[in-house]
Design an enzyme around this catalytic site. Structure first.
Site, PDB file in Angstrom:
ATOM      1  CE  LYS A  43      -4.328   1.167   2.391  1.00  0.00           C
ATOM      2  NZ  LYS A  43      -4.916   0.993   3.613  1.00  0.00           N
TER       3      LYS A  43
HETATM    4  C1  E4P Z   1      -8.339   1.974   3.721  1.00  0.00           C
HETATM    5  O1  E4P Z   1      -7.384   1.462   3.252  1.00  0.00           O
HETATM    6  C2  E4P Z   1      -8.111   2.662   5.167  1.00  0.00           C
HETATM    7  O2  E4P Z   1      -7.375   1.984   5.914  1.00  0.00           O
HETATM    8  C3  E4P Z   1      -9.451   2.902   5.610  1.00  0.00           C
HETATM    9  O3  E4P Z   1     -10.647   2.767   5.052  1.00  0.00           O
HETATM   10  C4  E4P Z   1      -9.651   4.311   6.223  1.00  0.00           C
HETATM   11  O4  E4P Z   1     -10.802   4.549   6.847  1.00  0.00           O
HETATM   12  P1  E4P Z   1     -10.900   5.889   7.892  1.00  0.00           P
HETATM   13  O5  E4P Z   1     -11.052   7.008   7.356  1.00  0.00           O
HETATM   14  O6  E4P Z   1     -12.268   5.229   8.620  1.00  0.00           O
HETATM   15  O7  E4P Z   1      -9.659   5.940   8.682  1.00  0.00           O
END
Ligand code: E4P
Length: 217
Positions: free
Chosen positions: A83
Site C-alpha cells: 500500500k
Molecule cells: C483503507 O485502506 C483505510 O485503511 C481506511 O478505509 C481508512 O478509513 P478511515 O477514514 O475510517 O480511517
C-alpha cells in the site's frame, strides 16, 4: 463485489473470516499502531488467516524508502499487496512494483484525476476514501462513479476499492456505483447481516412454530 476487512484485530478477523465472506484485508499505520504489535508479525498472521489480498502500507515518503519497505512487506507472503500513498513518489514506486509483478494499493485518493494517474502507473487497487470526503463536505460516492466511468472509458484494469466506509449504506452505494471491492471496519461488516425486519420475522416464525408442536428432526 469483493468485501475486505479494514482491521489488524486477529480475533475479530478470525471470527468474521469464519463466515467465508471476507475476501481480503486492508491495514494502515493507524490500525497497526492501535494493535500495539509489530507490523511484520501482524501482517504475517493475517496472511495465514486470509487467502485473498492483504494490504500492508509503507511508512516511508521517499522513493528509495518506499521501495525497500515495500519489498520487505511483499516478502512476507504472496498475498501481500503493498500500500502506497497517492503522492508523486508513491506513484513512481507503484510503476516500479508493477514492473516487478508486485501488487499495489494506492491509498488516500480524493480525486478522479489522482485515480487516473494511479491507473496509468499500473496500480492493482485504487482506494478512494469515501467517508473522509463526506466529512470534508463533499459527496464521497460521486468519486467512485467518476473513477468507474474513467476506468471503463480507457479499459484500465485497476480495481476500485471503496475505502473509509462509515455505514452499510456506503457499501450498497459503492456496489451500485460499480466499485470492485470495499474495505469495511469490522462493525460495518457485522452490520451487513442485520435488518430489524429479519429479527422481527424470525421471532414471529419461531413463536408460531412453537405453537405448531412439530419437530423437523
Ligand atoms: C483503507 O485502506 C483505510 O485503511 C481506511 O478505509 C481508512 O478509513 P478511515 O477514514 O475510517 O480511517
Amino acid at each position: 463485489m469483493q468485501l475486505f476487512l479494514d482491521t489488524t484485530d486477529i480475533d475479530v478477523l478470525k471470527d468474521l473470516a469464519s463466515t467465508g465472506l471476507v475476501d481480503g484485508v486492508t491495514t494502515n499505520p493507524t490500525l497497526i499502531a492501535r494493535s500495539g504489535r509489530p507490523m511484520l508479525k501482524v501482517i504475517a498472521e493475517i496472511c495465514e488467516l486470509v487467502e485473498g489480498p492483504v494490504s500492508a502500507e509503507v511508512a516511508a515518503m521517499d522513493l528509495d524508502g518506499m521501495m525497500a519497505e515495500g519489498k520487505k512487506l511483499a516478502a512476507i507472503a504472496p498475498n501481500v499487496v503493498v500500500k502506497l500513498p497517492l503522492t508523486r513518489e508513491g506513484l513512481i514506486a507503484t510503476s516500479e512494483f508493477a514492473v516487478q509483478g508486485i501488487q499495489t494499493n494506492v491509498t488516500l485518493c480524493f480525486s478522479a484525476a489522482q485515480a487516473l494517474l494511479a491507473a496509468k502507473a499500473g496500480a492493482t487497487y485504487i482506494s478512494p476514501f469515501i467517508g473522509r470526503l463526506d466529512d470534508y463536505g463533499a459527496q464521497g460516492m460521486d468519486l467512485i462513479s467518476e473513477i468507474r466511468a474513467i476506468y471503463d472509458n480507457y479499459e484500465f484494469d485497476t480495481n476500485i476499492l471503496a475505502a473509509s466506509i462509515r455505514h452499510t449504506g456506503h457499501v450498497t452505494d459503492a456496489a451500485l456505483a460499480g466499485a470492485d471491492c470495499a474495505t469495511l471496519p469490522p462493525k460495518i461488516f457485522a452490520d451487513l447481516f442485520k435488518h430489524p425486519l429479519t429479527d422481527l420475522g424470525i421471532s414471529q416464525f419461531l413463536s408460531d412454530w412453537s405453537k405448531a408442536g412439530q419437530s423437523i428432526l
